[in-house]
Design an enzyme around this catalytic site. Structure first.
Site, PDB file in Angstrom:
ATOM      1  N   CYS A   8      16.575 -38.762 -53.958  1.00 31.37           N
ATOM      2  CA  CYS A   8      17.811 -39.290 -53.383  1.00 31.37           C
ATOM      3  C   CYS A   8      17.625 -39.987 -52.028  1.00 31.37           C
ATOM      4  O   CYS A   8      16.781 -39.615 -51.225  1.00 31.37           O
ATOM      5  CB  CYS A   8      18.872 -38.209 -53.233  1.00 31.37           C
ATOM      6  SG  CYS A   8      19.312 -37.395 -54.775  1.00 31.37           S
ATOM      7  N   GLY A  34      15.441 -42.754 -55.819  1.00 32.26           N
ATOM      8  CA  GLY A  34      16.340 -42.344 -56.880  1.00 32.26           C
ATOM      9  C   GLY A  34      16.783 -43.518 -57.715  1.00 32.26           C
ATOM     10  O   GLY A  34      17.242 -44.525 -57.164  1.00 32.26           O
ATOM     11  N   ASN A 108      21.541 -35.718 -49.470  1.00 34.70           N
ATOM     12  CA  ASN A 108      20.164 -35.630 -49.939  1.00 34.70           C
ATOM     13  C   ASN A 108      19.684 -34.216 -49.656  1.00 34.70           C
ATOM     14  O   ASN A 108      19.676 -33.775 -48.509  1.00 34.70           O
ATOM     15  CB  ASN A 108      19.272 -36.647 -49.221  1.00 34.70           C
ATOM     16  CG  ASN A 108      17.808 -36.532 -49.633  1.00 34.70           C
ATOM     17  OD1 ASN A 108      17.495 -36.058 -50.714  1.00 34.70           O
ATOM     18  ND2 ASN A 108      16.916 -36.978 -48.760  1.00 34.70           N
ATOM     19  N   GLY A 109      19.278 -33.506 -50.700  1.00 31.25           N
ATOM     20  CA  GLY A 109      18.818 -32.134 -50.524  1.00 31.25           C
ATOM     21  C   GLY A 109      19.336 -31.240 -51.628  1.00 31.25           C
ATOM     22  O   GLY A 109      19.810 -31.706 -52.671  1.00 31.25           O
ATOM     23  N   CYS A 252       9.879 -31.469 -44.578  1.00 30.63           N
ATOM     24  CA  CYS A 252       9.125 -31.448 -45.834  1.00 30.63           C
ATOM     25  C   CYS A 252       7.832 -32.251 -45.715  1.00 30.63           C
ATOM     26  O   CYS A 252       7.860 -33.472 -45.513  1.00 30.63           O
ATOM     27  CB  CYS A 252       9.997 -32.019 -46.949  1.00 30.63           C
ATOM     28  SG  CYS A 252       9.124 -32.284 -48.500  1.00 30.63           S
ATOM     29  N   TYR A 258       4.068 -38.332 -50.919  1.00 30.95           N
ATOM     30  CA  TYR A 258       4.500 -39.128 -52.066  1.00 30.95           C
ATOM     31  C   TYR A 258       5.849 -39.828 -51.919  1.00 30.95           C
ATOM     32  O   TYR A 258       5.983 -40.992 -52.244  1.00 30.95           O
ATOM     33  CB  TYR A 258       4.545 -38.230 -53.309  1.00 30.95           C
ATOM     34  CG  TYR A 258       5.030 -38.912 -54.563  1.00 30.95           C
ATOM     35  CD1 TYR A 258       4.335 -39.993 -55.096  1.00 30.95           C
ATOM     36  CD2 TYR A 258       6.173 -38.474 -55.210  1.00 30.95           C
ATOM     37  CE1 TYR A 258       4.774 -40.627 -56.260  1.00 30.95           C
ATOM     38  CE2 TYR A 258       6.624 -39.097 -56.374  1.00 30.95           C
ATOM     39  CZ  TYR A 258       5.913 -40.165 -56.896  1.00 30.95           C
ATOM     40  OH  TYR A 258       6.344 -40.782 -58.027  1.00 30.95           O
ATOM     41  N   CYS A 398       9.754 -26.374 -55.799  1.00 30.89           N
ATOM     42  CA  CYS A 398      10.548 -26.640 -54.603  1.00 30.89           C
ATOM     43  C   CYS A 398      12.011 -26.372 -54.893  1.00 30.89           C
ATOM     44  O   CYS A 398      12.513 -26.728 -55.961  1.00 30.89           O
ATOM     45  CB  CYS A 398      10.368 -28.090 -54.159  1.00 30.89           C
ATOM     46  SG  CYS A 398      11.356 -28.532 -52.704  1.00 30.89           S
ATOM     47  N   CYS A 450       7.535 -27.548 -43.741  1.00 29.58           N
ATOM     48  CA  CYS A 450       7.725 -26.804 -44.976  1.00 29.58           C
ATOM     49  C   CYS A 450       6.640 -27.258 -45.936  1.00 29.58           C
ATOM     50  O   CYS A 450       6.542 -28.441 -46.272  1.00 29.58           O
ATOM     51  CB  CYS A 450       9.104 -27.062 -45.576  1.00 29.58           C
ATOM     52  SG  CYS A 450       9.325 -26.224 -47.163  1.00 29.58           S
ATOM     53  N   CYS A 453       5.456 -25.815 -51.445  1.00 25.78           N
ATOM     54  CA  CYS A 453       4.850 -26.264 -52.698  1.00 25.78           C
ATOM     55  C   CYS A 453       3.349 -26.011 -52.714  1.00 25.78           C
ATOM     56  O   CYS A 453       2.736 -25.891 -53.782  1.00 25.78           O
ATOM     57  CB  CYS A 453       5.144 -27.738 -52.933  1.00 25.78           C
ATOM     58  SG  CYS A 453       4.715 -28.834 -51.558  1.00 25.78           S
TER      59      CYS A 453
END
Length: 464
Positions: A8, A34, A108-109, A252, A258, A398, A450, A453
């Protein structure tokens, strides 16, 4: 790597004469985040106009549609579903009329206590129109007894948990806020209008600023709300900053690996330079020689350049990506999955035949895409293939707005390095260490990201 789904994009434009058009171009620049749906709401001081639908930005909007979105403030959203379903009801912006007027929201989230909050609201009589966790906020704001919208938003935010970069639009004001951890990115920029007046933009990535000629100011801070008001004055004040929560920054880390476009500045750093450094660190950790280094396009390109620079192995574009492949409406058989990779990626056989090659990709999730890439390279005649990954092994799903599979489907969480290598068919397999990734970002000792992952240490987990 194609098993991650980008998560997003949001944009907000304030005090610009062509706000909806600027939102359109910003969303176009962030289409990579997105591709399922797109939407824009615009406010003219008296009313909010909204248009949204499934599809790419260029499909959802045309010139007549944008002309109907009148106003000098607008918000927009590109969707890749993490919560909700593939229907127009689950497109954003979310819009509602309530006691203080009209309100639109983009998000977004992912809210980790969304199910619990939603159940409580339904038990109290709320009626939901979508499956989105974002819709919780509309109900929480409507239920608040505070007299000012800014206070109602603050009330609502105190009842939710998880990851969010949110932009709210009323008929006359705009509000932008990030969660206390700053998990999802949101940057602030300045727009100079043709008449010399100043407007503002907030967006998930700064590549949106570049396209419309906005000037980057800073990131919205974790736990901060920016209040934009006075839109109908030629000289509006800079956004008012309100500290909603005590910040505990943990952005993040996978944005760098990516999600973000390489020409963006995310969390205050240039993405391209970081990815190139990831390739340099990967070459330092795994010293190997071959005939050439080739990236899996597009996210592996910068890391492959860095790897080539450090190792001295020549860089070549051995795989070409078809950028015009959309969804293929065929059954998800094994043959179809193999065809999907071939539709998007095609090796240059004349370049790689009888060569020992190092293939650089950004990550491995299920391993099925990597397996198919190795297969088509072998069919093209590669003599030996070393698959090097410019991030650590993905071992945990995640919960913060990234559509990863369950842990049982993450190949690196359930198999040894040798088992993964054997499954994908490469002659060797190597990953960048977590320490190497942090070194690439040049994070300070007291700066935390964070990285759940990669290490399984979650900030907060979903509540039923």
């Amino acid at each position: 790597m194609k098993d991650w789904n980008e998560k997003c994009a949001v944009v907000g434009i304030y005090n610009a004469h062509n706000a909806s058009i600027l939102s359109y171009y910003a969303l176009f620049a962030m289409q990579h985040r997105g591709q399922e749906a797109s939407g824009i709401s615009a406010a003219n001081g008296e009313k909010i106009f909204t248009h949204k639908n499934n599809g790419l930005v260029t499909k959802v909007f045309d010139e007549p549609t944008l002309k109907k979105l009148q106003g000098i403030a607008s918000i927009g959203h590109n969707r890749y579903s993490t919560a909700g379903e593939d229907s127009i009801d689950d497109c954003q912006p979310i819009f509602a009329k309530y006691s203080l007027g009209e309100l639109a929201i983009v998000h977004n989230g992912n809210l980790t206590n969304a199910k619990k909050v939603r159940k409580g609201l339904i038990d109290e009589g709320a009626i939901f129109q979508s499956h989105l966790d974002t819709e919780n906020l509309i109900h929480l704001i409507a239920k608040s007894h505070k007299s000012q919208l800014v206070d109602r938003i603050t009330d609502a935010l105190g009842k939710i948990e998880g990851a969010y970069a949110l932009v709210f639009l009323s008929r006359t004001k705009m509000f932008a806020v990030r969660d206390r951890y700053g998990l999802r990115p949101l940057s602030l920029g300045k727009i100079t209008n043709p008449d010399g007046s100043i407007g503002y933009i907030v967006a998930s990535e700064t590549c949106a600023f570049d396209l419309i000629g906005a000037e980057y100011i800073r990131d919205v801070n974790p736990g901060e709300m920016l209040v934009f008001e006075g839109a109908y004055s030629k000289h509006i004040p800079i956004p008012k900053s309100i500290k909603i929560f005590e910040p505990n920054p943990k952005p993040c880390i996978f944005e760098y690996v990516y999600f973000a476009r390489p020409d963006s500045k995310v969390f205050g750093r240039n993405v391209y330079e970081i990815r190139k450094q990831m390739g340099i660190e990967l070459a330092k950790e795994h010293n190997i020689q071959a005939d050439m280094v080739i990236p899996v396009p597009d996210s592996g390109v910068a890391a492959a350049i860095g790897f080539s620079k450090q190792s001295g192995v020549p860089f070549e574009l051995g795989i070409i990506r078809n950028h015009y492949v959309g969804r293929t409406f065929i059954e998800p058989t094994q043959t179809a999955r193999e065809l999907k990779v071939k539709l998007k990626l095609n090796p240059i056989a004349e370049l790689i035949a009888d060569k020992e090659i190092i293939v650089i990709d950004d990550s491995i999730v299920r391993g099925t895409t990597s397996k198919q890439i190795i297969k088509i390279l072998k069919q093209a005649g590669a003599k030996k293939i070393h698959l090097f990954i410019s991030s650590p092994p993905t071992i945990s799903p995640c919960y913060y707005g990234v559509d990863t599979p369950e842990k049982s489907q993450l190949i690196c969480a359930n198999h040894t390095l040798e088992e993964v290598r054997e499954f994908i068919g490469a002659d060797s397999l190597a990953f960048l260490s977590l320490e190497g990734l942090k070194k690439s970002i040049q994070s300070s000792d007291d700066e935390a990201f964070c990285q759940a992952c990669f290490d399984g240490n979650y900030i907060t987990i979903p509540q039923e």
